[in-house]
Design an enzyme around this catalytic site. Structure first.
Site, short mmCIF file in Angstrom:
data_model
loop_
_atom_site.label_atom_id
_atom_site.label_comp_id
_atom_site.label_asym_id
_atom_site.label_seq_id
_atom_site.Cartn_x
_atom_site.Cartn_y
_atom_site.Cartn_z
N ASP A 17 60.50 28.03 -33.46
CA ASP A 17 59.37 28.85 -33.02
C ASP A 17 58.26 27.97 -32.45
O ASP A 17 58.07 26.83 -32.89
CB ASP A 17 58.85 29.67 -34.21
CG ASP A 17 58.04 30.86 -33.75
OD1 ASP A 17 58.03 31.17 -32.55
OD2 ASP A 17 57.41 31.51 -34.61
N GLY A 18 57.53 28.51 -31.50
CA GLY A 18 56.34 27.82 -30.99
C GLY A 18 56.43 27.37 -29.54
O GLY A 18 55.50 26.75 -29.04
N ASN A 19 57.52 27.71 -28.85
CA ASN A 19 57.65 27.30 -27.44
C ASN A 19 56.53 27.88 -26.58
O ASN A 19 55.95 27.19 -25.74
CB ASN A 19 58.98 27.79 -26.86
CG ASN A 19 60.17 27.10 -27.45
OD1 ASN A 19 60.02 26.10 -28.13
ND2 ASN A 19 61.36 27.63 -27.18
N GLY A 20 56.27 29.18 -26.78
CA GLY A 20 55.28 29.87 -25.95
C GLY A 20 53.89 29.26 -26.15
O GLY A 20 53.19 28.97 -25.18
N ARG A 21 53.53 29.06 -27.42
CA ARG A 21 52.19 28.51 -27.71
C ARG A 21 52.06 27.08 -27.18
O ARG A 21 51.02 26.67 -26.69
CB ARG A 21 51.92 28.54 -29.22
CG ARG A 21 51.38 29.87 -29.68
CD ARG A 21 51.44 29.99 -31.17
NE ARG A 21 52.81 30.16 -31.64
CZ ARG A 21 53.21 29.94 -32.87
NH1 ARG A 21 52.35 29.50 -33.77
NH2 ARG A 21 54.47 30.14 -33.21
N HIS A 34 60.00 27.00 -23.13
CA HIS A 34 61.42 27.14 -23.48
C HIS A 34 62.24 26.00 -22.89
O HIS A 34 63.18 25.51 -23.52
CB HIS A 34 61.95 28.49 -22.98
CG HIS A 34 61.26 29.66 -23.63
ND1 HIS A 34 61.07 29.75 -24.99
CD2 HIS A 34 60.70 30.79 -23.11
CE1 HIS A 34 60.44 30.88 -25.28
NE2 HIS A 34 60.20 31.53 -24.15
N SER A 62 66.73 36.51 -30.73
CA SER A 62 66.97 37.58 -31.71
C SER A 62 67.16 38.91 -30.97
O SER A 62 66.72 39.07 -29.82
CB SER A 62 65.79 37.68 -32.68
OG SER A 62 64.72 38.38 -32.07
N ASN A 65 64.12 40.10 -29.52
CA ASN A 65 63.55 39.40 -28.35
C ASN A 65 63.77 40.14 -27.03
O ASN A 65 63.12 39.83 -26.03
CB ASN A 65 64.10 37.98 -28.23
CG ASN A 65 63.53 37.01 -29.25
OD1 ASN A 65 64.19 36.05 -29.65
ND2 ASN A 65 62.31 37.25 -29.71
N ARG A 170 61.74 26.49 -40.41
CA ARG A 170 61.09 27.26 -39.35
C ARG A 170 59.89 26.46 -38.86
O ARG A 170 59.04 26.07 -39.65
CB ARG A 170 60.62 28.62 -39.87
CG ARG A 170 59.94 29.41 -38.74
CD ARG A 170 59.53 30.81 -39.15
NE ARG A 170 59.07 31.53 -37.96
CZ ARG A 170 59.32 32.79 -37.68
NH1 ARG A 170 60.04 33.51 -38.50
NH2 ARG A 170 58.88 33.34 -36.57
#
Ligand code: FPP
Length: 228
Positions: A17-21, A34, A62, A65, A170
């Site tokens: 998690d955290g690619n977008g941020r 990404h 997921s 998504n 995570r």
């Protein structure tokens, strides 16, 4: 598959998690996060195989998504296809078996073909079993494994109950499982890291393995006593 007491977890699951941020913090579009995340995937796969991890399960997409903006979904699906195509030779050379878990029927046909090809070519690999979860929902997987659902098998083709997860990591600061390997994580050690996925390095991973090695896994039993 026995209960692992080894210092290196046998089965590691990762919610990346955290690619977008990561991208937003740099003033870039989310898809660039990404792309950066995919580069980290390559390093993490190689590092885990070297460290002796036997099974690595990555949550890439997921079932929830699908409700992201269509252009982000399209960018992700294209990225998966390109990565599988580009990484196939390396995986085979490293003895890494790749399987995709999740529901395949909604994936683009070209992606499904690439998946089938890399699964066939890497199938004999014994160094590590890498599973990438695409259109994956743990609740759907569990439902699909129930006898009453066998009548509609095919919907969840490619989805099975996996060996137990020893360590679930995570990244990205959130502390939830988001419908990933719920059954398999029954006795997993959970590790939530604040680092964003594209910033993960081998040092971060080694730190996760160290933390795992220090946890006492009791499986419901009482603590081991130090004899006097
Ligand atoms: C979560 O970050 C990440 C994803 C939904 C995609 C994961 C995909 C990759 C790491 C790229 C390639 C993977 C493979 C297996 C080739 P987010 O977008 O939810 O980040 P945010 O919480 O900061 O918005």
């Amino acid at each position: 598959m026995g209960r692992s007491t080894s210092l290196i977890p046998e089965h590691v699951a990762v919610i990346m998690d955290g690619n977008g941020r990561w991208a937003e913090q740099k003033g870039r579009p989310r898809w660039m996060g990404h792309v950066a995340g995919a580069r980290v995937v390559k390093d993490v796969v190689a590092h885990c195989a070297r460290a002796g991890v036997e099974q690595l399960s990555l949550y890439a997409f997921s079932s929830d998504n699908w409700s992201r903006p269509p252009e982000e979904v399209a960018a992700l699906l294209e990225l998966f296809e390109n990565q599988f195509r580009e990484q196939a030779d390396t995986l085979v050379a490293q003895g890494i078996r790749l399987s995709v878990i999740g529901r395949r029927t909604r994936l683009p046909l070209t992606l499904r073909r690439v998946i089938a090809d890399v699964e066939a070519r890497s199938g004999a690999g014994r160094a590590m079993h890498l599973r990438v979860a695409l259109d994956y929902s743990s609740r759907a997987a569990i439902q699909g494994a129930l006898p009453v659902h066998h009548a509609v098998a095919g919907l969840t083709k490619g989805t099975t109950i996996l060996p137990p997860v020893d360590l679930l990591v995570r990244t990205g600061g959130e502390r939830r499982l988001s419908d990933f390997l719920l059954w398999e994580c029954a006795y997993a050690e959970l590790l939530f890291l604040d680092v964003l996925w594209p910033d993960v390095t081998s040092t971060v991973l080694d730190g996760a393995f160290e933390e795992f090695a220090q946890r006492e896994r009791r499986y419901g039993r009482v603590a081991a006593r130090v004899s006097a």
